[in-house]
Design a protein around this motif. Structure first.
Motif, PDB file in Angstrom:
ATOM      1  N   GLY A  12     -60.126 -10.983  29.221  1.00 18.53           N
ATOM      2  CA  GLY A  12     -61.436 -11.431  29.688  1.00 18.53           C
ATOM      3  C   GLY A  12     -61.560 -11.157  31.183  1.00 18.53           C
ATOM      4  N   PHE A  13     -62.548 -11.782  31.805  1.00 19.41           N
ATOM      5  CA  PHE A  13     -62.722 -11.609  33.242  1.00 19.41           C
ATOM      6  C   PHE A  13     -61.979 -12.740  33.940  1.00 19.41           C
ATOM      7  CE2 PHE A  13     -64.653 -11.270  37.366  1.00 19.41           C
ATOM      8  CZ  PHE A  13     -64.879  -9.915  37.504  1.00 19.41           C
ATOM      9  N   GLY A  14     -60.665 -12.556  34.089  1.00 17.31           N
ATOM     10  CA  GLY A  14     -59.852 -13.606  34.708  1.00 17.31           C
ATOM     11  C   GLY A  14     -58.894 -12.998  35.709  1.00 17.31           C
ATOM     12  N   TYR A  15     -58.168 -13.862  36.400  1.00 18.16           N
ATOM     13  CA  TYR A  15     -57.211 -13.384  37.398  1.00 18.16           C
ATOM     14  C   TYR A  15     -55.827 -13.269  36.787  1.00 18.16           C
ATOM     15  CZ  TYR A  15     -53.957 -13.423  41.338  1.00 18.16           C
ATOM     16  OH  TYR A  15     -52.938 -13.125  42.205  1.00 18.16           O
ATOM     17  N   GLN A  16     -55.215 -12.171  37.038  1.00 17.93           N
ATOM     18  CA  GLN A  16     -53.843 -11.939  36.625  1.00 17.93           C
ATOM     19  C   GLN A  16     -53.158 -11.298  37.825  1.00 17.93           C
ATOM     20  OE1 GLN A  16     -53.899  -9.782  32.935  1.00 17.93           O
ATOM     21  NE2 GLN A  16     -51.774  -9.182  33.131  1.00 17.93           N
ATOM     22  N   LYS A  17     -52.058 -11.857  38.233  1.00 20.42           N
ATOM     23  CA  LYS A  17     -51.358 -11.345  39.423  1.00 20.42           C
ATOM     24  C   LYS A  17     -50.822  -9.939  39.169  1.00 20.42           C
ATOM     25  CE  LYS A  17     -47.223 -12.538  41.893  1.00 20.42           C
ATOM     26  NZ  LYS A  17     -46.130 -13.517  41.969  1.00 20.42           N
ATOM     27  N   THR A  18     -51.043  -9.052  40.131  1.00 13.27           N
ATOM     28  CA  THR A  18     -50.462  -7.710  40.028  1.00 13.27           C
ATOM     29  C   THR A  18     -49.383  -7.559  41.113  1.00 13.27           C
ATOM     30  OG1 THR A  18     -52.309  -6.829  41.323  1.00 13.27           O
ATOM     31  CG2 THR A  18     -52.499  -6.686  38.936  1.00 13.27           C
ATOM     32  N   ASP A  19     -48.783  -6.375  41.217  1.00  8.93           N
ATOM     33  CA  ASP A  19     -47.565  -6.268  42.033  1.00  8.93           C
ATOM     34  C   ASP A  19     -47.802  -6.320  43.547  1.00  8.93           C
ATOM     35  OD1 ASP A  19     -46.209  -6.083  39.671  1.00  8.93           O
ATOM     36  OD2 ASP A  19     -46.001  -3.892  39.718  1.00  8.93           O
ATOM     37  N   LYS A  20     -48.821  -5.615  44.013  1.00  4.94           N
ATOM     38  CA  LYS A  20     -48.991  -5.460  45.472  1.00  4.94           C
ATOM     39  C   LYS A  20     -50.416  -5.776  45.899  1.00  4.94           C
ATOM     40  CE  LYS A  20     -44.908  -3.583  46.231  1.00  4.94           C
ATOM     41  NZ  LYS A  20     -43.893  -4.228  47.042  1.00  4.94           N
TER      42      LYS A  20
END
Ligand code: PLP
Ligand code: COI
Length: 341
Positions: A12-20
């Motif tokens: 969905g339209f949510g926040y997911q942590k990415t690497d950098k």
């Protein structure tokens, strides 16, 4: 590069942590050279101007995987310019536009494993933002600032993808006539939260805000501009000094005219002419084009002839052409697509 193991078609339209993420600090009147970092947290004074007086602004754009496997962004120079303009209005130091575009490139490259594959329906949403980080207690701008860019893979902004939305004409105002509605200030969104929560509780997907002065003209929603299609297929969009100049909307008006040969009009749109339109859509980076099926104006239901099951015919053509350009299926106008890798 191996992609992350993510169920791309169902995010969905949510926040997911990415690497950098990218960080640059403004100290002693100058921006430092900036760098990619792994730490997703920020430490600041309890009295930082962003915390006390909401001195913050942001941008939103997306990276796409094209049909031939490239990773591209769409008109990032216009996001750079808009943040430049927003920063001026909020008495913040502007981040140089060329560096803004380069920072976005760096973040996308560093998180390429999170850029959803072509055809998945998902994209990598990129969030540049700028805020006052040094303490202020009297009401005045901060001395020091931070500019950051993070990214997160996203699916459709509205649950249900392209199912037509039901929206209400809001009794709340989004922007004052000489206020900050035309820039992307965090405060515009903070003050819309009560209105959107209320609308959701009442069963609506979004708010249609009217102009605060006369409450007769259509402005925009909390996060997207409007486009309307007349019964004779003219594309109409509201003209106002207090709405955000959407990059999607500006692109769609060009696409309508130059690719689809439609008449286009940017003009004042009155709430009492809503029942004359054949189609209505919300347009923005997050929303892409989300069709509206019904507008409720204080108990009066305006059902768009395009209905509640699918996108209207002209809205669909605009959607297909714009996304076709973004995904490399249709040739883009000069300068619209930035190839990153
Ligand atoms: N209007 C508002 C209030 C927004 O927050 C956005 C999102 O950025 C838009 C319109 C759409 O602008 P854009 O197409 O540049 O994403
Ligand atoms: C966008 O479309 O990028 C936006 O910023 C809208 C929103 C998620 C507030």
């Amino acid at each position: 590069m191996e992609k992350k193991d993510i169920d791309w078609s169902n995010i969905g339209f949510g926040y997911q942590k990415t690497d950098k993420r990218y960080v640059s600090n403004y100290v002693d009147g100058a921006w430092d050279e900036g760098a990619l970092v792994s730490d997703d947290t920020i430490t600041m004074s309890e009295c930082a101007s962003v915390l006390q007086y909401a001195q913050t602004c942001f941008e939103g754009l997306k990276a796409y995987t094209t049909e031939d496997g490239k990773i591209v962004t769409f008109r990032p120079d216009l996001n750079a310019q808009r943040m430049f303009d927003t920063a001026k209005r909020l008495e913040m130091p502007s981040f140089p536009k060329d560096r803004f575009v380069e920072a976005v490139d760096e973040v996308v490259k560093a998180n390429a494993a999170y850029v959803p594959p072509y055809g998945s329906g998902a994209t990598l949403y990129i969030r540049p933002y700028l805020f006052g980080i040094s303490p202020v207690i009297g009401v005045k701008p901060a001395d020091n600032y931070q500019f950051r860019v993070f990214s997160t893979p996203v699916g459709p902004y509205f649950k249900g993808g392209i199912k037509p939305l039901t929206i209400k004409v809001s009794d709340f105002d989004r922007a004052a006539p000489n206020g900050t509605g035309h820039v992307k200030a965090g405060l515009n969104y903070a003050m819309s939260l009560h209105a959107i929560v209320t609308a959701h509780e009442e069963g609506y997907d979004e708010n249609m805000y009217l102009d605060a002065k006369t409450r007769t003209r259509v402005e925009e929603t909390g996060g997207a501009n409007f486009i309307f299609i007349t019964k004779d297929k003219k594309v109409v969009t509201p003209k106002s000094d207090s709405i955000l100049p959407s990059i999607t909307r500006r692109s769609l008006m060009y696409v309508a005219k130059e690719y689809l040969g439609l008449d286009v009009e940017e003009r004042e749109v009155y709430a009492d002419e809503l029942s004359d339109f054949a189609e209505c859509g919300l347009c923005g980076t997050a929303a892409v084009i989300s069709p509206v099926g019904k507008i409720v104006d204080h108990g009066k239901e305006i059902c768009l002839p395009s209905g509640m099951t699918s996108m209207g015919e002209t809205t669909k053509k605009l959607y297909d052409t714009l996304t076709g350009i973004q995904m490399g299926k249709i040739e883009a106008p000069e300068g619209w697509i930035r190839e990153i890798m």
